[in-house]
Motif scaffolding. Structure first.
Motif, mmCIF file in Angstrom:
data_model
loop_
_atom_site.group_PDB
_atom_site.id
_atom_site.type_symbol
_atom_site.label_atom_id
_atom_site.label_comp_id
_atom_site.label_asym_id
_atom_site.label_seq_id
_atom_site.Cartn_x
_atom_site.Cartn_y
_atom_site.Cartn_z
ATOM 1 N N GLY A 231 0.813 -1.215 0.000
ATOM 2 C CA GLY A 231 0.000 0.000 0.000
ATOM 3 C C GLY A 231 0.843 1.261 0.000
ATOM 4 O O GLY A 231 0.516 2.254 -0.671
ATOM 5 N N MET A 232 1.934 1.216 0.747
ATOM 6 C CA MET A 232 2.834 2.387 0.796
ATOM 7 C C MET A 232 3.508 2.618 -0.560
ATOM 8 O O MET A 232 3.761 3.763 -0.956
ATOM 9 N N ARG A 233 3.768 1.516 -1.279
ATOM 10 C CA ARG A 233 4.356 1.656 -2.621
ATOM 11 C C ARG A 233 3.353 2.322 -3.573
ATOM 12 O O ARG A 233 3.730 3.168 -4.402
ATOM 13 N N VAL A 234 2.074 1.933 -3.442
ATOM 14 C CA VAL A 234 1.022 2.563 -4.248
ATOM 15 C C VAL A 234 0.924 4.050 -3.895
ATOM 16 O O VAL A 234 0.769 4.911 -4.770
ATOM 17 N N HIS A 235 1.043 4.341 -2.592
ATOM 18 C CA HIS A 235 1.014 5.737 -2.119
ATOM 19 C C HIS A 235 2.157 6.542 -2.760
ATOM 20 O O HIS A 235 1.969 7.679 -3.226
ATOM 21 N N CYS A 236 3.347 5.940 -2.820
ATOM 22 C CA CYS A 236 4.502 6.610 -3.437
ATOM 23 C C CYS A 236 4.262 6.867 -4.927
ATOM 24 O O CYS A 236 4.606 7.937 -5.458
ATOM 25 N N LEU A 237 3.655 5.872 -5.595
ATOM 26 C CA LEU A 237 3.328 6.042 -7.009
ATOM 27 C C LEU A 237 2.374 7.212 -7.212
ATOM 28 O O LEU A 237 2.533 8.020 -8.149
ATOM 29 N N ALA A 238 1.375 7.313 -6.316
ATOM 30 C CA ALA A 238 0.397 8.406 -6.394
ATOM 31 C C ALA A 238 1.082 9.758 -6.231
ATOM 32 O O ALA A 238 0.762 10.733 -6.944
ATOM 33 N N LEU A 239 2.040 9.823 -5.306
ATOM 34 C CA LEU A 239 2.775 11.076 -5.087
ATOM 35 C C LEU A 239 3.610 11.450 -6.315
ATOM 36 O O LEU A 239 3.605 12.603 -6.761
ATOM 37 N N LYS A 240 4.325 10.461 -6.868
ATOM 38 C CA LYS A 240 5.186 10.719 -8.023
ATOM 39 C C LYS A 240 4.386 11.137 -9.253
ATOM 40 O O LYS A 240 4.820 11.975 -10.045
ATOM 41 N N ALA A 241 3.209 10.507 -9.413
ATOM 42 C CA ALA A 241 2.397 10.766 -10.605
ATOM 43 C C ALA A 241 1.466 11.959 -10.438
ATOM 44 O O ALA A 241 0.754 12.328 -11.376
ATOM 45 N N GLY A 242 1.437 12.529 -9.236
ATOM 46 C CA GLY A 242 0.611 13.712 -9.011
ATOM 47 C C GLY A 242 -0.856 13.421 -8.735
ATOM 48 O O GLY A 242 -1.707 14.305 -8.885
ATOM 49 N N TYR A 243 -1.130 12.166 -8.297
ATOM 50 C CA TYR A 243 -2.520 11.801 -8.009
ATOM 51 C C TYR A 243 -2.825 11.806 -6.499
ATOM 52 O O TYR A 243 -3.875 11.339 -6.075
ATOM 53 N N HIS A 244 -1.888 12.302 -5.705
ATOM 54 C CA HIS A 244 -2.034 12.218 -4.255
ATOM 55 C C HIS A 244 -3.159 13.101 -3.718
ATOM 56 O O HIS A 244 -3.571 12.958 -2.564
ATOM 57 N N SER A 245 -3.664 14.023 -4.530
ATOM 58 C CA SER A 245 -4.764 14.881 -4.068
ATOM 59 C C SER A 245 -6.121 14.410 -4.584
ATOM 60 O O SER A 245 -7.152 14.990 -4.231
ATOM 61 N N ASP A 246 -6.108 13.345 -5.413
ATOM 62 C CA ASP A 246 -7.371 12.821 -5.942
ATOM 63 C C ASP A 246 -8.207 12.249 -4.805
ATOM 64 O O ASP A 246 -7.714 11.437 -4.009
ATOM 65 N N VAL A 247 -9.466 12.656 -4.709
ATOM 66 C CA VAL A 247 -10.315 12.276 -3.588
ATOM 67 C C VAL A 247 -10.513 10.758 -3.513
ATOM 68 O O VAL A 247 -10.567 10.187 -2.416
ATOM 69 N N HIS A 248 -10.601 10.091 -4.669
ATOM 70 C CA HIS A 248 -10.804 8.644 -4.657
ATOM 71 C C HIS A 248 -9.547 7.894 -4.192
ATOM 72 O O HIS A 248 -9.629 6.892 -3.482
ATOM 73 N N VAL A 249 -8.390 8.384 -4.608
ATOM 74 C CA VAL A 249 -7.119 7.796 -4.165
ATOM 75 C C VAL A 249 -6.943 8.017 -2.661
ATOM 76 O O VAL A 249 -6.567 7.097 -1.920
ATOM 77 N N LEU A 250 -7.210 9.232 -2.197
ATOM 78 C CA LEU A 250 -7.092 9.531 -0.756
ATOM 79 C C LEU A 250 -8.044 8.665 0.072
ATOM 80 O O LEU A 250 -7.682 8.177 1.144
ATOM 81 N N THR A 251 -9.258 8.451 -0.455
ATOM 82 C CA THR A 251 -10.218 7.596 0.261
ATOM 83 C C THR A 251 -9.686 6.168 0.374
ATOM 84 O O THR A 251 -9.778 5.544 1.434
ATOM 85 N N GLY A 252 -9.107 5.675 -0.725
ATOM 86 C CA GLY A 252 -8.508 4.332 -0.693
ATOM 87 C C GLY A 252 -7.369 4.236 0.289
ATOM 88 O O GLY A 252 -7.199 3.228 0.985
ATOM 89 N N LEU A 253 -6.567 5.305 0.365
ATOM 90 C CA LEU A 253 -5.440 5.325 1.309
ATOM 91 C C LEU A 253 -5.922 5.391 2.761
ATOM 92 O O LEU A 253 -5.327 4.765 3.649
ATOM 93 N N VAL A 254 -6.976 6.148 3.009
ATOM 94 C CA VAL A 254 -7.568 6.211 4.362
ATOM 95 C C VAL A 254 -7.987 4.809 4.804
ATOM 96 O O VAL A 254 -7.700 4.372 5.929
ATOM 97 N N SER A 255 -8.661 4.090 3.898
ATOM 98 C CA SER A 255 -9.104 2.726 4.199
ATOM 99 C C SER A 255 -7.910 1.801 4.426
ATOM 100 O O SER A 255 -7.892 1.002 5.364
ATOM 101 N N LEU A 256 -6.903 1.923 3.574
ATOM 102 C CA LEU A 256 -5.705 1.079 3.690
ATOM 103 C C LEU A 256 -5.028 1.259 5.040
ATOM 104 O O LEU A 256 -4.784 0.283 5.764
ATOM 105 N N TYR A 257 -4.694 2.494 5.392
ATOM 106 C CA TYR A 257 -3.950 2.753 6.630
ATOM 107 C C TYR A 257 -4.780 2.402 7.867
ATOM 108 O O TYR A 257 -4.239 1.939 8.873
ATOM 109 N N SER A 258 -6.096 2.586 7.777
ATOM 110 C CA SER A 258 -6.972 2.224 8.898
ATOM 111 C C SER A 258 -6.928 0.719 9.154
ATOM 112 O O SER A 258 -6.772 0.269 10.286
ATOM 113 N N LYS A 259 -7.062 -0.056 8.075
ATOM 114 C CA LYS A 259 -7.086 -1.520 8.209
ATOM 115 C C LYS A 259 -5.727 -2.086 8.597
ATOM 116 O O LYS A 259 -5.641 -3.197 9.109
#
Length: 583
Positions: free
Chosen positions: A29-57
């Motif tokens: 999950g952290m690798r996916v998070h890094c990809l999102a940061l590099k590609a500029g998708y880290h502010s996308d609401v759907h990506v952030l929602t997925g990350l919230v779920s990931l880190y919570s679980k």
């Protein structure tokens, strides 16, 4: 895909993240998070929602909270992810607070919001909250949603509110397989095994069972000690092609062991191509339950060599096995190994097991010293283990010390009063025994009545002490009289020391004669073929007199008699018990 040089977008990442979250693969999950940061998708609401779920679980709640705070205008799905995250991390107050914020924003909640809010994983202490949520769901019409009603049923079952759970289950218009599983599992967890099996049979007319269903039913069969039902369930598992499931196979191992078939349990265990820590624990625990401590230790060593890391439950199972086999040195080594080699902090159950190991071996003073040196305050399990040892070795002085602590910590547990009374009776201090029993009467504490189950064919028969309700009662008592006559000729003497002190010796013998296990054995002798193995299941610890009597009966009748009591299995053959009179 990424490694192959193919492109991806925010939708790709938002689609991958729920799968990673479900598997709780934090590093992936952290690798996916890094990809999102590099590609500029880290502010996308759907990506952030997925990350919230990931880190919570993955139990990284602070990171999830931080990411949720970066969403300027969270939608319902974002709120649901964070609410569920708080709940699964036992932050119930935070989840309720965020739920209130959601309602205040004017957003309409859905079934996912409620399922995420219901404290399924940590329900204890939240009965009022659960009831309030149910009322809210009834008013808003969400309660009829299958996932919502199933979550409520699960919580009520875990809170022992079985009637509320069943009421909600019956009111559900659309019952899914998950709904049936929740109710069946609830009955099993609450010890209502026969009701669980009955509901399972009812479910079969509508749904085909899945691994969750059959593991619940196998657990019910194990609790009941019903081998015929267990074999029926095993046949069903084969017909539904569920034998390849590791959880189902592990449940089968556990079921056969707890129904007395340790050989069948081991065959299944050896046939498994994949084993996890729970599988190993089940087999180690099985040997402990059957009093074979050496085999349990051997299997524990095999487990370590296989590369499977032991859990706290593994060590508890091994210590339990040492306790029932008198392996004091080995038990001390296992506890030391657990702390210093594997870094586990002993739980109260581990300490209680160690006290039991020392106490059963007659090392009562050492057991008391161990209790005094514990880094945590000893609770009822620890003092209960010492009191049980005092009963075995008739040590009234230490029994008084243990019972004083127990009566303060757990004053409503009748079993401790009975144990103390028996300690005094064994020491022939009948006035003291009488005073303890009088306390039980004065406080209206109910003693669990003893009963014994025996299966004949596929029919279970349950007997209580002095039971004359069975249709074959006359023949049963006739058989019992014949047995007692032959046993007396062979040298058997009734052990009456823990019987009530205020009756004549002859009456004490009559009282011991009609204990439920003797009636069950007599009935089994009538109903089974000569030489057939007899298996009975007692809900309490087998008494000394019945233990001695069963040894004589096994020799006289040339039968193998397997007895499961509240603590362990006893295998009687040719006048000898597998426990070596050490139980």
């Amino acid at each position: 895909m990424v490694g192959g040089g193919m492109g991806f977008d925010s939708t790709t990442l938002a689609t991958v993240l729920p799968a990673v979250a479900e598997l709780q693969e934090l590093k992936a999950g952290m690798r996916v998070h890094c990809l999102a940061l590099k590609a500029g998708y880290h502010s996308d609401v759907h990506v952030l929602t997925g990350l919230v779920s990931l880190y919570s679980k993955c139990k990284e709640l602070e990171t999830a909270r931080l990411l949720f705070g970066h969403i300027s205008q969270p939608d319902l799905i974002c709120y649901n992810a964070m609410i569920a995250g708080y709940t699964c991390n036992n932050e119930t107050e935070s989840s309720v607070s965020l739920f209130r914020d959601l309602l205040a924003s004017g957003e309409k909640v859905n079934s996912s919001t409620i399922v995420g809010l219901i404290p399924v994983s940590s329900p204890f202490g939240h009965l009022h909250l659960t009831g309030s949520l149910q009322t809210f769901c009834v008013k808003s019409g969400i309660v009829s949603h299958p996932s919502v009603s199933t979550a409520f049923v699960t919580v009520y079952c875990r809170l022992n509110e079985i009637e509320l759970a069943r009421q909600l289950f019956d009111q559900s218009k659309e019952k899914t397989l998950a709904s049936w599983n929740a109710m069946i599992s609830g009955y099993t967890q609450n010890g209502l095994t026969e009701t669980a099996i009955s509901l399972f049979r009812e479910m079969m007319s509508e749904f085909s069972p899945n691994p969750v269903t059959v593991t619940s039913i196998l657990s019910a069969c194990a609790q009941l000690g019903a081998i015929s039902l267990g074999k029926w369930a095993h046949g069903l598992i084969k017909s539904k092609n569920l034998e390849s499931n590791i959880y189902v196979l592990t449940s089968l191992v556990d079921m056969y062991a707890k129904c007395g078939s340790i050989v069948e349990a081991r065959k299944l265990f050896d046939s498994m191509t994949e084993k996890n820590v729970v599988t190993w624990n089940a087999m180690i625990s099985a040997y402990g339950l059957h009093g074979d401590g050496h085999e349990a230790l051997k299997l524990f060593t095999e487990m370590l060599h296989s590369g499977i890391s032991p859990s706290a439950v593994t060590f508890l199972s091994v210590l339990y096995a040492c306790s029932h086999a008198g392996l004091v040195r080995e038990g001390e080594e296992i506890l030391d190994h657990m702390v210093h080699n594997h870094g586990f902090e002993p739980l109260p159950e581990h300490y209680a097991c160690m006290v039991d190991i020392l106490g059963r071996a007659g090392k009562l003073e050492k057991a008391l010293e161990f209790i005094k040196e514990m880094p945590v305050e000893p609770g009822p399990p620890v003092w209960g283990a010492l009191l049980g040892a005092c009963m075995i070795h008739k040590n009234t002085e230490l029994a008084r010390v243990a019972s004083e602590n127990l009566f303060e910590l757990d004053p409503d547990n009748t079993g401790y009063y009975v144990l103390l009374s028996n300690v005094y009776s064994a020491d022939r201090n009948f006035p003291k025994a009488a005073s303890v029993r009088q306390v039980v009467k004065n406080r209206n504490l109910a003693k669990t009545p003893g009963c014994t189950l025996v299966e004949i064919g596929e029919t279970p028969h349950v007997f209580t002490c002095g039971d004359r309700s069975h249709p074959q009662a006359t023949a049963i008592y006739r058989m019992l009289d014949e047995l007692l006559g032959k046993m007396a000729e062979a040298g058997f003497q009734t052990e009456t020391v823990t019987a009530l002190h205020d009756v004549e010796e002859e009456e004490k013998e009559l009282m011991m004669k009609v204990h439920s296990e003797k009636l069950a054995i007599a009935f089994a002798l009538i109903e089974t073929a000569p030489g057939a193995e007899i298996r009975i299941f007692k809900n309490l610890r087998v008494c000394l007199d019945c233990h001695n009597a069963t040894k004589f009966i096994s020799k006289i009748t040339e039968r193998v008699i397997v007895v499961r009591d509240a603590n362990r299995f006893h295998h009687f053959k040719d006048g000898i018990c597998s426990c070596g009179d050490y139980w």
